[in-house]
Design a protein around this motif. Structure first.
Motif, PDB file in Angstrom:
ATOM      1  N   PHE A  62       0.874  -1.175   0.000  1.00 28.99           N
ATOM      2  CA  PHE A  62       0.000   0.000   0.000  1.00 28.99           C
ATOM      3  C   PHE A  62       0.913   1.227   0.000  1.00 28.99           C
ATOM      4  CE2 PHE A  62      -2.357  -3.539   1.533  1.00 28.99           C
ATOM      5  CZ  PHE A  62      -3.497  -3.470   0.730  1.00 28.99           C
ATOM      6  N   ASN A  63       1.004   1.838  -1.179  1.00 30.36           N
ATOM      7  CA  ASN A  63       1.950   2.930  -1.390  1.00 30.36           C
ATOM      8  C   ASN A  63       1.267   4.028  -2.204  1.00 30.36           C
ATOM      9  OD1 ASN A  63       1.872   1.984  -4.079  1.00 30.36           O
ATOM     10  ND2 ASN A  63       3.433   0.455  -3.573  1.00 30.36           N
ATOM     11  N   ASP A  64       2.011   5.027  -2.626  1.00 32.68           N
ATOM     12  CA  ASP A  64       1.395   6.142  -3.368  1.00 32.68           C
ATOM     13  C   ASP A  64       0.582   5.641  -4.560  1.00 32.68           C
ATOM     14  OD1 ASP A  64       2.220   8.404  -1.858  1.00 32.68           O
ATOM     15  OD2 ASP A  64       4.265   8.127  -2.619  1.00 32.68           O
ATOM     16  N   ASP A  65       1.152   4.665  -5.286  1.00 35.20           N
ATOM     17  CA  ASP A  65       0.459   4.167  -6.489  1.00 35.20           C
ATOM     18  C   ASP A  65      -0.865   3.512  -6.121  1.00 35.20           C
ATOM     19  OD1 ASP A  65       2.508   4.990  -7.998  1.00 35.20           O
ATOM     20  OD2 ASP A  65       3.456   3.014  -8.235  1.00 35.20           O
ATOM     21  N   THR A  66      -0.813   2.686  -5.087  1.00 32.88           N
ATOM     22  CA  THR A  66      -2.043   1.949  -4.766  1.00 32.88           C
ATOM     23  C   THR A  66      -3.068   2.857  -4.073  1.00 32.88           C
ATOM     24  OG1 THR A  66      -0.827   1.016  -2.896  1.00 32.88           O
ATOM     25  CG2 THR A  66      -1.130  -0.395  -4.785  1.00 32.88           C
ATOM     26  N   PHE A  67      -2.600   3.798  -3.244  1.00 28.67           N
ATOM     27  CA  PHE A  67      -3.571   4.726  -2.640  1.00 28.67           C
ATOM     28  C   PHE A  67      -4.275   5.516  -3.746  1.00 28.67           C
ATOM     29  CE2 PHE A  67      -0.956   4.388   1.367  1.00 28.67           C
ATOM     30  CZ  PHE A  67      -1.956   3.741   2.082  1.00 28.67           C
ATOM     31  N   ALA A  68      -3.521   5.835  -4.805  1.00 32.18           N
ATOM     32  CA  ALA A  68      -4.107   6.629  -5.894  1.00 32.18           C
ATOM     33  C   ALA A  68      -5.242   5.887  -6.600  1.00 32.18           C
ATOM     34  CB  ALA A  68      -3.009   6.980  -6.899  1.00 32.18           C
ATOM     35  N   LYS A  69      -5.235   4.558  -6.495  1.00 33.21           N
ATOM     36  CA  LYS A  69      -6.287   3.776  -7.172  1.00 33.21           C
ATOM     37  C   LYS A  69      -7.534   3.614  -6.302  1.00 33.21           C
ATOM     38  CE  LYS A  69      -3.001   1.089  -9.843  1.00 33.21           C
ATOM     39  NZ  LYS A  69      -2.177  -0.109  -9.846  1.00 33.21           N
ATOM     40  N   MET A  70      -7.440   4.024  -5.042  1.00 38.98           N
ATOM     41  CA  MET A  70      -8.570   3.794  -4.131  1.00 38.98           C
ATOM     42  C   MET A  70      -9.701   4.774  -4.389  1.00 38.98           C
ATOM     43  SD  MET A  70      -6.679   2.905  -0.565  1.00 38.98           S
ATOM     44  CE  MET A  70      -5.496   1.569  -0.509  1.00 38.98           C
ATOM     45  N   LYS A  71     -10.881   4.352  -4.002  1.00 38.51           N
ATOM     46  CA  LYS A  71     -12.064   5.210  -4.071  1.00 38.51           C
ATOM     47  C   LYS A  71     -11.826   6.386  -3.134  1.00 38.51           C
ATOM     48  CE  LYS A  71     -16.884   3.833  -3.577  1.00 38.51           C
ATOM     49  NZ  LYS A  71     -17.717   2.671  -3.243  1.00 38.51           N
ATOM     50  N   LYS A  72     -12.144   7.597  -3.551  1.00 37.49           N
ATOM     51  CA  LYS A  72     -11.902   8.756  -2.670  1.00 37.49           C
ATOM     52  C   LYS A  72     -12.685   8.583  -1.373  1.00 37.49           C
ATOM     53  CE  LYS A  72     -11.407  13.676  -2.543  1.00 37.49           C
ATOM     54  NZ  LYS A  72     -10.220  13.943  -1.861  1.00 37.49           N
ATOM     55  N   GLY A  73     -11.973   8.760  -0.266  1.00 42.23           N
ATOM     56  CA  GLY A  73     -12.633   8.650   1.043  1.00 42.23           C
ATOM     57  C   GLY A  73     -12.590   7.241   1.630  1.00 42.23           C
ATOM     58  N   ALA A  74     -11.781   6.357   1.017  1.00 39.84           N
ATOM     59  CA  ALA A  74     -11.696   4.973   1.519  1.00 39.84           C
ATOM     60  C   ALA A  74     -11.219   4.955   2.975  1.00 39.84           C
ATOM     61  CB  ALA A  74     -10.730   4.185   0.639  1.00 39.84           C
ATOM     62  N   ARG A  75     -11.632   3.901   3.675  1.00 41.41           N
ATOM     63  CA  ARG A  75     -11.227   3.740   5.081  1.00 41.41           C
ATOM     64  C   ARG A  75     -10.410   2.436   5.215  1.00 41.41           C
ATOM     65  NH1 ARG A  75     -15.981   6.674   5.057  1.00 41.41           N
ATOM     66  NH2 ARG A  75     -16.084   8.268   6.690  1.00 41.41           N
ATOM     67  N   ILE A  76      -9.334   2.549   5.951  1.00 42.13           N
ATOM     68  CA  ILE A  76      -8.405   1.404   5.999  1.00 42.13           C
ATOM     69  C   ILE A  76      -8.249   0.889   7.429  1.00 42.13           C
ATOM     70  CG2 ILE A  76      -5.978   0.752   5.655  1.00 42.13           C
ATOM     71  CD1 ILE A  76      -5.968   2.458   3.240  1.00 42.13           C
ATOM     72  N   ILE A  77      -8.273  -0.415   7.546  1.00 47.53           N
ATOM     73  CA  ILE A  77      -8.029  -1.055   8.853  1.00 47.53           C
ATOM     74  C   ILE A  77      -6.798  -1.948   8.669  1.00 47.53           C
ATOM     75  CG2 ILE A  77      -8.960  -2.648  10.596  1.00 47.53           C
ATOM     76  CD1 ILE A  77     -11.498  -1.543   8.328  1.00 47.53           C
ATOM     77  N   ASN A  78      -5.840  -1.843   9.561  1.00 44.04           N
ATOM     78  CA  ASN A  78      -4.662  -2.722   9.471  1.00 44.04           C
ATOM     79  C   ASN A  78      -4.414  -3.422  10.793  1.00 44.04           C
ATOM     80  OD1 ASN A  78      -2.401  -4.093   8.791  1.00 44.04           O
ATOM     81  ND2 ASN A  78      -1.069  -2.294   8.504  1.00 44.04           N
ATOM     82  N   VAL A  79      -4.761  -4.714  10.790  1.00 46.05           N
ATOM     83  CA  VAL A  79      -4.468  -5.561  11.957  1.00 46.05           C
ATOM     84  C   VAL A  79      -3.443  -6.612  11.531  1.00 46.05           C
ATOM     85  CG1 VAL A  79      -5.548  -7.034  13.745  1.00 46.05           C
ATOM     86  CG2 VAL A  79      -6.795  -5.118  12.855  1.00 46.05           C
ATOM     87  N   ALA A  80      -2.792  -6.392  10.369  1.00 41.92           N
ATOM     88  CA  ALA A  80      -1.814  -7.385   9.874  1.00 41.92           C
ATOM     89  C   ALA A  80      -0.410  -7.007  10.334  1.00 41.92           C
ATOM     90  CB  ALA A  80      -1.904  -7.488   8.365  1.00 41.92           C
ATOM     91  N   ARG A  81       0.297  -6.246   9.542  1.00 42.64           N
ATOM     92  CA  ARG A  81       1.627  -5.763   9.913  1.00 42.64           C
ATOM     93  C   ARG A  81       1.803  -4.362   9.360  1.00 42.64           C
ATOM     94  NH1 ARG A  81       1.591  -8.855  13.203  1.00 42.64           N
ATOM     95  NH2 ARG A  81       3.035 -10.546  13.725  1.00 42.64           N
ATOM     96  N   GLY A  82       2.447  -3.496  10.157  1.00 43.05           N
ATOM     97  CA  GLY A  82       2.658  -2.122   9.728  1.00 43.05           C
ATOM     98  C   GLY A  82       3.405  -2.032   8.415  1.00 43.05           C
ATOM     99  N   GLY A  83       4.339  -2.972   8.217  1.00 43.58           N
ATOM    100  CA  GLY A  83       5.212  -2.928   7.045  1.00 43.58           C
ATOM    101  C   GLY A  83       4.504  -3.115   5.716  1.00 43.58           C
TER     102      GLY A  83
END
Ligand SMILES: NC(=O)c1ccc[n+]([C@@H]2O[C@H](COP(=O)([O-])OP(=O)(O)OC[C@H]3O[C@@H](n4cnc5c(N)ncnc54)[C@H](O)[C@@H]3O)[C@@H](O)[C@H]2O)c1
Ligand SMILES: O=C(O)[C@H](O)COP(=O)(O)O
Length: 600
Positions: free
Chosen positions: A294-315
């Protein structure tokens, strides 16, 4: 070690060579009287010739229940008196500690620096960690070969250098199931609290405010949730989200579509998942492939206003890119339980966003999960130290891929099973270990056998042959052909110049059934004399008499030959280890062309 009265005539002289026929010395574990062969191997591997040893070990696997289960060794050392030692470097549930203490001397040293861990580690046979301890190459090196098992009390093993563990022959086991529900529940808790601003409004009320308009939330029902990683946690999150009325999709390159379909989830491509979802919940492991996925390229593909939950790994998130996505509004909210550096540095921008909810890696932290994980990892570590089968081994021989002179080895498995259903990775590791251990200076066990073979440029090929036998027996027989080598028992060489040996399990006991072109039927236990002689009357009696004169008791005899009155192979089991002179006398019988003594 062998005195040869003719080129083909090998006389093993017990002292001074006898030690090499006896169980492996403790040289590699000088610090302990803990079982000598632990994570090493049966004495047979050190004995002569080195061929039947892998038959013994490989064939013994027929008695194991699942090919996906790893056993590091089988050992019985009646002399061992000292308990193994286990270091626990992070808080572990009492149930697990009790179990560990019933088997080993356990030290709990919490909060050690990396330097302290390196200093302490060489006193321990096993180390148990959670996510807070980095088990680096330096730690494995500092262990000086003593560390046999690292137990990860949890799922993620990204804090353990698996490559170093494998190279240095250390097994890594984890506790993959006990915290699944806790992690899934935490993801759902973050999803719901983020959608309704629970954490933010709680802080606001406590600061004396009453901001009912500011904290208006969004509904979950009918929204699309993308689960990134449809494994144990991801699928449990999916189930729960379905119950909340969400439309759930998932991306996981390795998940079977029918498992997803069974709970009403469509598996989609990465881009489809992130571009259509209102909520994106991350559940993939941190690996070189998923690092900062999840980086600049992939954030750019997200629907505007997307909400993210990360319970996996910060990396798995490029945190700087997330900050930019939050600033631009591409991501409207985030709920993070994990960070690339834990705890996150106090100047991390992520701590400054009100629309970001943070928890301190609490996914697995329920009382129930912690007790479960502790017991799960304690059982795995104790089992591994006992040399039992370990179903949760993560580094070998499944996950990673000799001989002086030996360049290639071919293994032929005969089985009633469909070749596609025959998982031979563990057998292969056992065979490689049996071949390279006697000719390798480094410590070889099932964990690093494949790696060591690769380093030595040994080519291993496998062939699976379907035969008509009981499908209940995973393997009917195993034949090992080694090219470009000489056997200490020349009769083991087939007419094509390969050393060839075959074994099978009979009544639960490994048997040697073929040596070169000779059929034999020898149970691979105890002390064995293998002779090749002229096939003529009186041979059994002559050798039997030599042994009898010295009061050595013969436990069995088996003779195999190819053509009448030419050559035969005689296998003689003896209850005791014959002395040097007795073996010499056997070798001096004129019709005996060669013989070896094996202590199995
Ligand atoms: N926050 C916590 O306390 C906590 C608790 C448990 C697990 N975890 C983390 O969650 C992860 C998942 O745990 P699990 O028990 O579900 O593991 P799992 O192995 O059952 O599932 C992981 C899934 O991710 C998939 N995957 C691998 N690479 C992928 C990729 N590039 N894209 C999408 N999916 C991919 C795998 O195929 C697998 O199905 C663990 O690795 C651990 O890091 C965190
Ligand atoms: O991978 C895991 O199992 C979780 O991240 C839990 O980690 P922890 O044991 O440090 O709580």
């Amino acid at each position: 070690m062998a005195s040869a009265s003719s080129a083909n005539h090998i006389l093993l002289s017990p002292p001074p060579s006898l030690p090499s026929l006896l169980p492996a010395s403790n040289a590699k574990f000088p610090h302990t009287s803990f079982p000598r062969n632990y994570l090493s191997h049966s004495s047979l591997i050190r004995s002569q010739p080195h061929l039947p040893c892998f038959i013994t070990n490989a064939a013994a696997l027929n008695t194991a229940q699942s090919p996906n289960i790893v056993s590091l060794s089988k050992t019985t050392d009646p002399d061992h008196t000292t308990k193994p030692t286990i270091l626990v470097s992070e808080k572990l549930g009492e149930g697990g500690l009790d179990l560990l203490r019933s088997f080993a001397d356990v030290e709990c040293l919490y909060g050690m620096s990396p330097e302290q861990l390196c200093k302490e580690i060489s006193r321990f046979d096993a180390l148990i960690v959670r996510s807070g301890t980095k088990v680096s190459r330096k730690v494995f090196q500092a262990a000086n070969g003593r560390l046999k098992v690292v137990g990860r009390a949890g799922v993620g093993i990204d804090n353990v250098d698996l490559q170093a563990a494998t190279e240095l022959g250390c097994l890594v086991v984890n506790a993959p199931t006990a915290n699944t529900i806790a992690a899934a529940e935490h993801a759902i808790a973050l999803l719901a609290s983020m959608a309704r601003n629970v954490a933010q409004s709680d802080a606001s009320v406590k600061s004396g405010k009453w901001q009912r308009t500011k904290y208006i939330g969004v509904s979950l029902v009918g929204k699309t949730l993308a689960i990134m990683g449809f494994g144990k946690v991801g699928s449990e999150v999916a189930r729960r989200a379905k119950g909340l009325g969400m439309h759930v999709i998932s991306h996981d390159p390795y998940a079977p579509a029918d498992r997803a379909r069974a709970i009403g989830v469509d598996l989609v491509s990465f881009d489809d998942a992130i571009s259509t979802a209102d909520f994106i919940s991350l559940h993939m492991p941190l690996t070189p492939t998923t690092s900062k996925v999840f980086n600049d390229d992939t954030f750019a593909k997200m629907k505007k206003g997307a909400r993210i939950i990360n319970v996996a790994r910060g990396g798995v998130i490029d945190e700087d890119a997330l900050v930019r996505a939050l600033e631009s509004g591409v991501v409207s909210q985030a709920a993070l339980d994990v960070f690339s550096e834990e705890p996150p540095p106090s100047d991390s921008k992520l701590l400054q966003f009100e629309n970001v909810t943070l928890t301190p890696h609490l996914g697995a932290s329920t009382k129930e999960a912690q007790e479960g994980v502790a017991v799960e990892i304690a059982e795995a570590v104790v089992g591994a130290l006992r040399g039992e089968l370990s179903a949760t081994a993560v580094n070998a021989p499944m996950l990673v891929a000799g001989g002086d002179g030996i360049k290639s080895v071919k293994v032929v498995y005969r089985s009633a099973r469909d070749p596609d259903d025959l998982d031979t990775r563990l057998l292969r590791a056992m065979i490689i270990k049996g071949i390279i251990e006697p000719i390798s200076d480094s410590f070889v066990n099932l964990v690093n056998a494949d790696f060591t073979a690769k380093q030595k440029g040994l080519r291993i090929s496998e062939e699976r042959v379907v035969v008509d036998s009981s499908p209940e027996n995973p393997i009917d027989s195993i034949q090992v052909l080694i090219s470009n080598t000489e056997s200490k028992f020349a009769s083991a060489e087939s007419e094509h110049g390969n050393v060839s040996i075959e074994g099978r399990v009979k009544y639960g006991i490994p048997h040697l059934t073929q040596v070169g072109s000779f059929s034999v039927d020898v149970s691979l236990e105890g002390n064995l004399i293998l002779c090749c002689q002229v096939d003529q009357p009186g041979m059994i009696g002559r050798v039997g008499n030599i042994l009898g004169e010295q009061n050595y008791n013969v436990s069995f005899m088996s003779v195999g030959r190819t053509v009448k009155r030419t050559k035969a192979i005689m296998a003689i089991g003896v209850d005791e280890v014959p002395d040097k002179n007795t073996l010499k006398k056997i070798g001096e019988v004129p019709a005996i062309e060669e013989f070896v003594f094996l202590k199995l």
